[in-house]
Design a protein around this motif. Structure first.
Motif, PDB file in Angstrom:
ATOM      1  N   ILE A   1       0.847  -1.194   0.000  1.00  0.00           N
ATOM      2  CA  ILE A   1       0.000   0.000   0.000  1.00  0.00           C
ATOM      3  C   ILE A   1       0.877   1.237   0.000  1.00  0.00           C
ATOM      4  CG2 ILE A   1      -1.895  -1.174   1.190  1.00  0.00           C
ATOM      5  CD1 ILE A   1      -1.042   0.343   3.736  1.00  0.00           C
ATOM      6  N   ASP A   2       0.503   2.237  -0.765  1.00  0.00           N
ATOM      7  CA  ASP A   2       1.211   3.518  -0.741  1.00  0.00           C
ATOM      8  C   ASP A   2       0.512   4.397   0.296  1.00  0.00           C
ATOM      9  OD1 ASP A   2       2.606   5.828  -1.172  1.00  0.00           O
ATOM     10  OD2 ASP A   2       1.943   6.117  -3.243  1.00  0.00           O
ATOM     11  N   TYR A   3       0.881   4.209   1.570  1.00  0.00           N
ATOM     12  CA  TYR A   3       0.127   4.871   2.632  1.00  0.00           C
ATOM     13  C   TYR A   3       0.323   6.382   2.649  1.00  0.00           C
ATOM     14  CZ  TYR A   3       4.297   5.381   5.624  1.00  0.00           C
ATOM     15  OH  TYR A   3       5.524   5.745   6.142  1.00  0.00           O
ATOM     16  N   ASP A   4       1.446   6.868   2.090  1.00  0.00           N
ATOM     17  CA  ASP A   4       1.694   8.307   2.114  1.00  0.00           C
ATOM     18  C   ASP A   4       1.588   8.952   0.740  1.00  0.00           C
ATOM     19  OD1 ASP A   4       3.941   7.070   1.112  1.00  0.00           O
ATOM     20  OD2 ASP A   4       5.380   8.218   2.299  1.00  0.00           O
ATOM     21  N   ASN A   5       1.109   8.209  -0.254  1.00  0.00           N
ATOM     22  CA  ASN A   5       0.855   8.737  -1.608  1.00  0.00           C
ATOM     23  C   ASN A   5       2.083   9.382  -2.237  1.00  0.00           C
ATOM     24  OD1 ASN A   5      -1.816   7.934  -1.994  1.00  0.00           O
ATOM     25  ND2 ASN A   5      -2.644   9.738  -0.959  1.00  0.00           N
ATOM     26  N   ASP A   6       3.261   8.821  -1.955  1.00  0.00           N
ATOM     27  CA  ASP A   6       4.470   9.376  -2.571  1.00  0.00           C
ATOM     28  C   ASP A   6       4.814   8.683  -3.889  1.00  0.00           C
ATOM     29  OD1 ASP A   6       5.364   6.916  -1.687  1.00  0.00           O
ATOM     30  OD2 ASP A   6       7.110   7.693  -0.607  1.00  0.00           O
ATOM     31  N   GLY A   7       3.991   7.709  -4.286  1.00  0.00           N
ATOM     32  CA  GLY A   7       4.210   7.002  -5.540  1.00  0.00           C
ATOM     33  C   GLY A   7       4.985   5.714  -5.403  1.00  0.00           C
ATOM     34  N   TRP A   8       5.343   5.330  -4.158  1.00  0.00           N
ATOM     35  CA  TRP A   8       6.116   4.107  -3.921  1.00  0.00           C
ATOM     36  C   TRP A   8       5.364   3.222  -2.935  1.00  0.00           C
ATOM     37  CZ3 TRP A   8      10.273   3.383  -6.994  1.00  0.00           C
ATOM     38  CH2 TRP A   8      10.824   4.515  -7.609  1.00  0.00           C
ATOM     39  N   LEU A   9       5.238   1.945  -3.267  1.00  0.00           N
ATOM     40  CA  LEU A   9       4.440   1.032  -2.462  1.00  0.00           C
ATOM     41  C   LEU A   9       5.165   0.623  -1.181  1.00  0.00           C
ATOM     42  CD1 LEU A   9       2.985  -1.327  -5.213  1.00  0.00           C
ATOM     43  CD2 LEU A   9       1.824   0.542  -4.012  1.00  0.00           C
TER      44      LEU A   9
END
Length: 618
Positions: free
Chosen positions: A411-419
């Motif tokens: 999951i990309d919990y911080d939406n930085d583009g990295w899972l």
């Protein structure tokens, strides 16, 4: 990175050879028990607590908050057997599925429940599974009785797919005993059609997955078999039923199995497009001849040829990887691919399977949760359906050893583009609480943040649990599902623990990164729900991959919408969609922070902004 892998492989192999003799005695001697590594030294935190229920910090990033009670979920209870867990059928726990059953654009929650021997015998009220409808305001309402999905049987896993292409998601529930196929009636209710469809089976079938393996536009069904559990011949340690073997874990008496018990076979059912299915397991080349202990199966395109392949996580036996040959049959590449065993050359107690492209290189990698005294395994996709165990160099192995892992997800919990990686944990033996082994029956989850490791590599950084937050929840975790439950662009987590209420972890990470989500509708030659479609999003200077999957984690099902974090990018990018029909098309996304629905050949057909149709947003 490849040189480091070789060095680690040599070191781990040497360590494994030295420790194997100890490992054989670390679990249920005689019965074979559960596959894991060398008996590990106990790990305690500064307060002397086992690390599985400690290690909390006062300050740090707050990623998740437990909102179970506020959301209206806390009154439901999971129940499976008796607290002592005398038999393996009582110990493994159940899954959870995210399903938009009423097609209103908001995810609902289906929690599978277990049972007891008394409930099976009609001596007490059976525990009920539960369907919670999303109220769009952060709360959920129990609609189980109205919807008809209580499943008053001994439940384990579930999967979500529109198997009859009518535009409404259906639900398969795997049980000990006959399983259920709940057909969606389009009016908020379901009908169990498993018997009529020919997919009810009859002993212990925990996991299921859907995929159109033969390309005829209709979803087929794969169901795993676990242990053949015979109530007339109960596996009790020291008795004839187990060959008079003792069943022990570190010298303590525990329930027997899975090793030493008879397994159940897996099944592949072909969709006949008339509401029925035909068992084609042998014909398709996916026969589980050795009757391994199957848990989580997943259909996904591993080698990028547009055809769904099949992964199966087996408990304490080698894992399966079947490559789709495109002629209605599969090629068993389990050992050749490197997925069957870990870097030690050992089978592991595979529970959950998480799939994701954590390097953003277009290749699906695999994270597998397993037992304590063993590291959790990250299989790096090297291309051409070949995998390398990179758990140590990726930073996952050492931290994860004391934990018993179940539900897991990229999951990309911080939406930085990295899972990133999330894992729900909980031991199977309540007896561990009686000993000073550095283990607990109830355990906290683990979270690993995806960070750079040089110019071209990635690694995972452990995120410490802050006191009073979701990562500090100590529960006997089992199934977990991941998705945007509040349509706010953040991935949340729902956990189905053993013998207790669910745990809803809302993502409250303080980042202000942008994102997009994509739901797909297949055309005439694809499954209507686009299961096994692949989307590459070209945005923020990256090419990110997500796949539409019907199953995953530990016998659970995640949000079928594809979530992409965009970092600080304000351009939503272009979606390159590989449909199950073989068609490929590119769709430019006009704006960030929206949930798009894209239909095959028609482009964007709707969009949600802040949970409402974008044109109606105020």
């Amino acid at each position: 990175m490849r040189i480091r892998r070789l060095v680690f492989s040599v070191l781990i192999l040497t360590f494994s050879i030295l420790g194997d003799c100890r490992a054989q005695n670390s679990h249920q001697s005689g019965m074979g028990g559960i596959a894991s590594g060398v008996v590990s030294a106990p790990v305690f935190d500064q307060q002397g607590r086992p690390i599985t229920a400690g290690g909390f910090v006062d300050k740090g990033p707050v990623i998740f908050q437990d909102i179970t009670e506020q959301a209206g979920l806390s009154r439901w209870r999971h129940k499976m057997g008796v607290p002592e867990k005398k038999f393996i059928v009582e110990a493994n726990g159940s899954g959870v599925c995210l399903i938009d059953y009423d097609n209103d654009g908001w995810l609902d929650i289906y929690l599978v429940n277990g049972a007891t021997f008394n409930s099976l015998d009609g001596k007490e009220e059976p525990p009920h599974s539960a369907l919670f409808r999303n109220n769009h305001d952060g709360t959920f309402t129990d609609v189980t009785q109205k919807s008809g999905v209580a499943n008053d049987r001994w439940g384990y896993g579930c999967s979500v797919a529109d198997y009859d292409n009518d535009g409404w998601p259906d639900l398969y529930v795997g049980n000990y005993g006959k399983s259920r196929l709940y057909h969606n009636n389009h009016d908020g209710t379901f009908t169990d059609v498993a018997e009529k469809a020919g997919v009810a089976l009859g002993n212990w079938s925990p996991g299921s997955s859907w995929g159109d393996y033969d390309g005829d536009g209709a979803l087929d069904l794969y169901v795993t078999g676990y242990v053949h559990f015979d109530r007339k011949n109960l596996p009790v340690g020291g008795t004839k039923s187990v060959g008079f073997a003792s069943c022990q874990y570190r010298g303590a008496d525990v329930n027997c199995g899975p090793r030493g018990l008879q397994g159940e076979p897996d099944h592949l059912f072909h969709n006949n497009k008339d509401g029925t299915f035909t068992d084609v397991t042998i014909k398709a080349g996916v026969e589980d001849k050795s009757r391994y202990y199957g848990f989580t199966p997943v259909f996904v395109d591993i080698n990028g040829d547009g055809k769904p392949d099949l992964l199966v996580g087996n408990d304490s036996e080698p894992n399966f990887l079947y490559i789709n040959k495109g002629d209605g049959t599969f090629d068993d590449r389990s050992y050749a691919s490197g997925f069957a065993l870990n870097n030690d050359g050992r089978e592991i107690a595979s529970m959950g399977i998480a799939l994701g492209d954590y390097e953003n290189n277009g290749l699906i990698d695999i994270f597998v949760s397993d037992f304590s005294d063993d590291y959790k395994v990250l299989f790096h996709n090297d291309g051409n359906a070949s995998f390398t165990d990179v758990s140590n160099q990726a930073g996952i192995a050492q931290v994860s050893i004391p934990f018993v892992g179940w539900g897991d997800g990229f999951i990309d919990y911080d939406n930085d583009g990295w899972l990133d990686i999330f894992e729900a944990n909980g031991h199977v033996f309540p007896q561990v609480d009686e000993h000073h082994w550095g283990m607990t029956y109830a355990e906290r989850p683990l979270l690993f943040h995806n960070v750079p490791d040089g110019p071209n590599d990635r690694r995972f950084e452990y995120v410490p649990p802050v006191k009073g937050t979701g990562l500090a929840d100590v529960v006997p975790g089992r199934g977990a599902a991941f998705g945007d439950l509040f349509n706010d662009g953040k991935v949340d987590v729902i956990i189905n623990p053993e013998d207790g209420p669910p745990v809803l972890l809302r993502n409250v990470n303080p980042d202000h990164h942008n994102w997009v989500e994509i739901g797909l509708i297949g055309g005439s030659r694809s499954p209507r729900d686009a299961t096994c479609a692949t989307v590459y999003l070209n945005a923020n200077g990256m090419r990110m991959r997500q796949d539409v999957l019907s199953s995953g984690s530990y016998i659970s099902s995640n949000d079928r919408r594809l979530h992409f974090g965009l970092g600080d990018a304000t351009d939503a990018g272009t979606a390159e969609i590989h449909w199950p029909s073989g068609t490929k098309e590119s769709v430019k996304l006009p704006a960030v922070d929206r949930i798009y629905t894209i239909a095959e050949g028609k482009g964007i057909v709707s969009a949600l902004c802040a949970g409402k149709p974008c044109a109606e947003r105020k």
